[in-house]
Design a protein around this motif. Structure first.
Motif, PDB file in Angstrom:
ATOM      1  N   TYR A 108      -2.761   8.766  -3.806  1.00  0.00           N
ATOM      2  CA  TYR A 108      -2.512   7.585  -4.643  1.00  0.00           C
ATOM      3  C   TYR A 108      -3.805   7.075  -5.268  1.00  0.00           C
ATOM      4  O   TYR A 108      -3.882   6.843  -6.476  1.00  0.00           O
ATOM      5  CB  TYR A 108      -1.895   6.461  -3.809  1.00  0.00           C
ATOM      6  CG  TYR A 108      -0.449   6.698  -3.431  1.00  0.00           C
ATOM      7  CD1 TYR A 108       0.347   7.579  -4.153  1.00  0.00           C
ATOM      8  CD2 TYR A 108       0.107   6.049  -2.331  1.00  0.00           C
ATOM      9  CE1 TYR A 108       1.658   7.794  -3.792  1.00  0.00           C
ATOM     10  CE2 TYR A 108       1.418   6.254  -1.977  1.00  0.00           C
ATOM     11  CZ  TYR A 108       2.201   7.135  -2.704  1.00  0.00           C
ATOM     12  OH  TYR A 108       3.487   7.336  -2.365  1.00  0.00           O
ATOM     13  N   LEU A 109      -4.836   6.927  -4.433  1.00  0.00           N
ATOM     14  CA  LEU A 109      -6.082   6.325  -4.918  1.00  0.00           C
ATOM     15  C   LEU A 109      -6.929   7.298  -5.718  1.00  0.00           C
ATOM     16  O   LEU A 109      -7.826   6.881  -6.454  1.00  0.00           O
ATOM     17  CB  LEU A 109      -6.906   5.788  -3.741  1.00  0.00           C
ATOM     18  CG  LEU A 109      -6.236   4.682  -2.912  1.00  0.00           C
ATOM     19  CD1 LEU A 109      -7.131   4.277  -1.751  1.00  0.00           C
ATOM     20  CD2 LEU A 109      -5.908   3.483  -3.784  1.00  0.00           C
ATOM     21  N   GLY A 110      -6.651   8.575  -5.587  1.00  0.00           N
ATOM     22  CA  GLY A 110      -7.438   9.552  -6.318  1.00  0.00           C
ATOM     23  C   GLY A 110      -7.006   9.750  -7.746  1.00  0.00           C
ATOM     24  O   GLY A 110      -7.688  10.409  -8.533  1.00  0.00           O
ATOM     25  N   SER A 111      -5.866   9.191  -8.145  1.00  0.00           N
ATOM     26  CA  SER A 111      -5.351   9.365  -9.509  1.00  0.00           C
ATOM     27  C   SER A 111      -5.541   8.074 -10.288  1.00  0.00           C
ATOM     28  O   SER A 111      -5.206   6.981  -9.815  1.00  0.00           O
ATOM     29  CB  SER A 111      -3.871   9.748  -9.471  1.00  0.00           C
ATOM     30  OG  SER A 111      -3.318   9.671 -10.765  1.00  0.00           O
ATOM     31  N   ARG A 112      -6.066   8.176 -11.515  1.00  0.00           N
ATOM     32  CA  ARG A 112      -6.245   7.008 -12.379  1.00  0.00           C
ATOM     33  C   ARG A 112      -4.901   6.380 -12.710  1.00  0.00           C
ATOM     34  O   ARG A 112      -4.758   5.156 -12.700  1.00  0.00           O
ATOM     35  CB  ARG A 112      -6.967   7.420 -13.649  1.00  0.00           C
ATOM     36  CG  ARG A 112      -7.218   6.254 -14.602  1.00  0.00           C
ATOM     37  CD  ARG A 112      -7.860   6.737 -15.881  1.00  0.00           C
ATOM     38  NE  ARG A 112      -9.110   7.425 -15.606  1.00  0.00           N
ATOM     39  CZ  ARG A 112      -9.827   8.052 -16.552  1.00  0.00           C
ATOM     40  NH1 ARG A 112      -9.397   8.086 -17.797  1.00  0.00           N
ATOM     41  NH2 ARG A 112     -10.959   8.660 -16.238  1.00  0.00           N
ATOM     42  N   VAL A 113      -3.917   7.193 -13.017  1.00  0.00           N
ATOM     43  CA  VAL A 113      -2.583   6.666 -13.348  1.00  0.00           C
ATOM     44  C   VAL A 113      -1.977   5.950 -12.154  1.00  0.00           C
ATOM     45  O   VAL A 113      -1.373   4.879 -12.279  1.00  0.00           O
ATOM     46  CB  VAL A 113      -1.669   7.807 -13.836  1.00  0.00           C
ATOM     47  CG1 VAL A 113      -0.253   7.296 -14.083  1.00  0.00           C
ATOM     48  CG2 VAL A 113      -2.237   8.439 -15.094  1.00  0.00           C
ATOM     49  N   ARG A 135      -3.581   4.590  -9.647  1.00  0.00           N
ATOM     50  CA  ARG A 135      -4.276   3.317  -9.429  1.00  0.00           C
ATOM     51  C   ARG A 135      -3.784   2.259 -10.422  1.00  0.00           C
ATOM     52  O   ARG A 135      -3.582   1.094 -10.071  1.00  0.00           O
ATOM     53  CB  ARG A 135      -5.787   3.510  -9.568  1.00  0.00           C
ATOM     54  CG  ARG A 135      -6.407   4.283  -8.408  1.00  0.00           C
ATOM     55  CD  ARG A 135      -7.915   4.103  -8.388  1.00  0.00           C
ATOM     56  NE  ARG A 135      -8.546   4.587  -9.594  1.00  0.00           N
ATOM     57  CZ  ARG A 135      -8.988   5.842  -9.762  1.00  0.00           C
ATOM     58  NH1 ARG A 135      -8.848   6.733  -8.783  1.00  0.00           N
ATOM     59  NH2 ARG A 135      -9.573   6.211 -10.885  1.00  0.00           N
ATOM     60  N   GLY A 136      -3.581   2.648 -11.666  1.00  0.00           N
ATOM     61  CA  GLY A 136      -3.042   1.713 -12.650  1.00  0.00           C
ATOM     62  C   GLY A 136      -1.650   1.249 -12.292  1.00  0.00           C
ATOM     63  O   GLY A 136      -1.298   0.074 -12.457  1.00  0.00           O
ATOM     64  N   GLU A 159       2.754  11.919 -11.367  1.00  0.00           N
ATOM     65  CA  GLU A 159       1.934  11.161 -10.421  1.00  0.00           C
ATOM     66  C   GLU A 159       2.677   9.970  -9.837  1.00  0.00           C
ATOM     67  O   GLU A 159       2.390   9.541  -8.722  1.00  0.00           O
ATOM     68  CB  GLU A 159       0.667  10.671 -11.133  1.00  0.00           C
ATOM     69  CG  GLU A 159      -0.229  11.804 -11.578  1.00  0.00           C
ATOM     70  CD  GLU A 159      -1.476  11.318 -12.272  1.00  0.00           C
ATOM     71  OE1 GLU A 159      -2.283  12.125 -12.690  1.00  0.00           O
ATOM     72  OE2 GLU A 159      -1.622  10.092 -12.387  1.00  0.00           O
TER      73      GLU A 159
END
Length: 671
Positions: free
Chosen positions: A14-19, A21-22, A668
């Motif tokens: 979860y935290l490794g993806s920019r999308v 995190r958004g 994602e």
């Protein structure tokens, strides 16, 4: 441990993806959007009532009454414009009527042509209250009418206060009370005539008594002069007394000083006699011893003389020794007597000293008393002088009093003559008041009550409501129905796909693929509308003015919402659902479903025309409470643009979906 590792890997993904995190940020902010935006939109609508466009029609015609012009309508218009209760638009009657019907004005206030005339005649029998005319249109905005009814209580108070302020001098006069009071005045005039006669006789008596008072005043003048002479003599005698007592005080002071010195000397003398008894005893003993010695000496000398043949010188010596012995005995006797009398002498000296002290004390009191008498005599002499002056003034005043009493007697005789004329005039006044009483009209109790009621409430509101709505449920239905339809369309695409993956993979045209995904949602949307209408009509008692148009418009709105949600989820994937929630919140706060949009902050006013729910709310108001199908048709046309545009964009998105990417194969957001 495996569970923790898997949870850690999932969290890392979860935290490794920019999308992702958004998405987490958006999900976190969704409650904030719902709460903050909604409260922001409706935080203080009553504080922005001055932004509501409201028509003001002043048809009043000024009137002239009691020698002055009355322009109550112009005064009220000026007061309303200064108060800024609403955004007043001063227009004519036709413009106001059309503006309320079209929704350009939320309501209108008309000051009628006879407003000034009605207020000016409020003190006349049969007067009516001045009516302000209010026109609202619940089909335009239900809450605007509700707000206006609250706000116009202030307007009514302002108009009533103005009427009371300007026309208080024309308050209702109870003619029956005036008639009674005039009759009482006539009776009073009759009593005045009788009183004038009594006063005339009393004035004559006063004149006679004035002569006697003048004689007594002259006698008082003579007596005051005699008293002044006696007071002068008394003042002279008191002055002499003061001089003598001052001399007495001086002599007493001198006597006091001598007595004090005498007492001191006697005290010292008494002190010196304390040892006198002992000294007298010693003297007595010594004298006795001397006498005894002298006797022995005389005997020895006698023997010597006898032995030597009687020498004359020896005989002289014996005689001298005998005399000395006799003197010594006398001294001893005196000393004994002195010792005996010494205590009495000492006590006498003490008594004399005490008496001298008492004499000094007494003379001191005499001196003090004499001084006080001298002072009092001086004060009494001054008082006697003032008494003499006062009695002289009294004599002068008594003379003036005698002259004034003579003038009073003359005035009383003139008053007696004048009261004769008053008696005659009071009789004439009584006759004329009696005649005026019969000429006054008599107003009965019911007429007085009606006039008092009109004056107590000189301004009333004559409210006319177009398309009245009698309950809040019906008034808020245009707001909650599109909310329900939007949520229904959003939930639909939580369970079905916006387009079929099999259809995308086929050779079918993109518009066919788009419609194939749209139709299932449309069918569900129509079913949602049917279920909602059945419950609203039969369960809650919603009665629309145009039920067929309402059904058609609700179905059409649901189809448009389905098309928009299909586009969002097809184009944005899972993020489209979040966008749909945010868009719902923005529409709820910008569609003017509760308070007029003018009461919302500027942000929502700008956003309102670009969101579909604004037009759904407007059309539903006409279908539920109004009858302007033209407004509903216009709103449907705008919604059609939203729907066609959504279907067109969904078709483009379906065409692009034929290209598969890593993001589509492994999304994602797993929602």
């Amino acid at each position: 441990m495996r569970v923790a590792n898997l949870a850690g890997l999932e969290l890392k993904r979860y935290l490794g993806s920019r999308v992702m995190r958004g998405a987490l940020v958006v999900i976190t902010l969704i409650p904030l959007l719902y709460g903050a935006l909604y409260l922001w939109a409706f935080w203080d609508p009553y504080g922005r009532l001055h932004t509501l466009p409201v028509a003001l029609v002043d048809a009043d015609r000024p009137v002239a009454t009691a020698g002055r012009s009355v322009s109550a309508g112009a005064d009220l218009e000026k007061r309303l414009l200064e108060s800024r209760t609403f955004d007043w638009k001063v227009v004519d009657a036709a413009t106001a009527e059309k503006g309320v019907a079209d929704g350009d004005y939320y309501l209108s206030l008309t000051i009628p042509a006879d407003f000034s005339a009605t207020l000016a005649s409020a003190d006349r029998p049969g007067a009516a209250a001045a009516a302000l005319q209010v026109h609202t249109n619940d089909a335009t905005n239900y809450l605007a009418g509700q707000i206006s009814r609250l706000a116009f209580s202030e307007i009514r108070s302002a108009a009533s206060a103005k009427a009371t302020e300007g026309y208080l001098d024309r308050m209702l006069v109870g003619f029956s009370d005036v008639r009674t009071s005039t009759g009482q005045a006539a009776d009073g005039a009759t009593r005045l005539a009788g009183g004038a006669s009594t006063a005339r006789r009393a004035a004559t008596t006063l004149a006679d008594g004035g002569s006697s008072a003048a004689t007594g005043a002259q006698q008082l003048h003579d007596g005051a002069q005699s008293a002044a002479a006696g007071a002068s003599t008394l003042s002279h005698g008191l002055t002499t007394l003061g001089t003598g007592t001052r001399e007495l005080a001086s002599g007493a002071a001198q006597t006091e000083a001598g007595s004090e010195r005498l007492a001191a000397g006697l005290g010292r003398l008494a002190t010196s006699t304390q040892h006198l008894p002992a000294q007298a005893a010693a003297l007595e003993h010594g004298s006795a011893s001397v006498a005894a010695g002298d006797e022995k000496l005389a005997a020895g000398i006698s023997a010597y003389v006898a032995a030597h043949g009687g020498d004359p010188a020896g005989r002289s010596l014996v005689a001298a020794a005998q005399q000395v012995s006799a003197g010594a005995h006398d001294v001893a006797a005196g000393a004994a007597a002195l010792g005996t009398g010494a205590p009495a002498l000492q006590q006498g000296l003490h008594d004399a000293s005490s008496a001298a002290d008492r004499l000094a004390t007494g003379t001191a009191r005499v001196s003090t008393g004499a001084t006080a008498v001298a002072t009092g005599a001086g004060t009494a002499a001054a008082g006697a002088q003032r008494l003499a002056a006062g009695t002289a003034g009294l004599a002068t005043g008594a003379g003036e009093l005698a002259g004034g009493v003579v003038r009073l007697s003359d005035g009383a005789r003139a008053l007696s003559t004048g009261l004769t004329s008053v008696q005659t005039g009071a009789g004439t006044l009584a006759d004329r008041l009696a005649a005026g009483t019969s000429a006054l009209p008599s107003v009965d109790a019911s007429a007085r009550a009606h006039q008092a009621q009109v004056m107590a409430q000189p301004v009333v509101l004559d409210t006319r409501r177009s398309h009245p709505i009698d309950d809040y449920g019906t008034g808020f239905a245009p707001y909650f129905i599109p909310l329900a339809l939007w949520i229904g369309a959003l939930l639909t695409y939580f369970f079905i796909r916006p387009v079929s993956s099999r259809a995308v993979a086929s050779n079918a045209p993109a518009w066919v693929v788009s419609l194939a995904g749209y139709l299932p949602g449309a069918v569900i949307g129509v079913g949602q509308v049917a279920a909602l209408l059945v419950v609203l009509h039969h369960g809650l008692g919603l009665h629309a003015t145009s039920p067929v148009a309402l059904w058609a418009f609700m179905i059409f709105s649901a189809l448009v919402f389905v098309a928009i949600l299909q586009l969002l989820i097809q184009a944005l994937g899972t993020a489209g659902r979040l966008v749909g929630l945010v868009l719902l919140m923005l529409q709820l706060t910008s569609c003017a479903g509760t308070f007029p949009i003018e009461t919302a902050p500027r942000f929502f006013q700008v956003l309102s025309p670009y969101l579909p729910m604004t037009y759904v709310v407007s059309g539903l108001r006409q279908g539920i409470g109004g009858d302007d199908l033209g407004v509903m048709a216009r709103d449907a046309a705008v919604l059609a643009v939203f729907g066609v545009a959504a279907l067109g964009l969904t078709t483009l998105s379906a065409a692009r979906a034929r290209v598969w990417t890593i993001g589509r194969l492994h999304p994602e957001l797993a929602i």
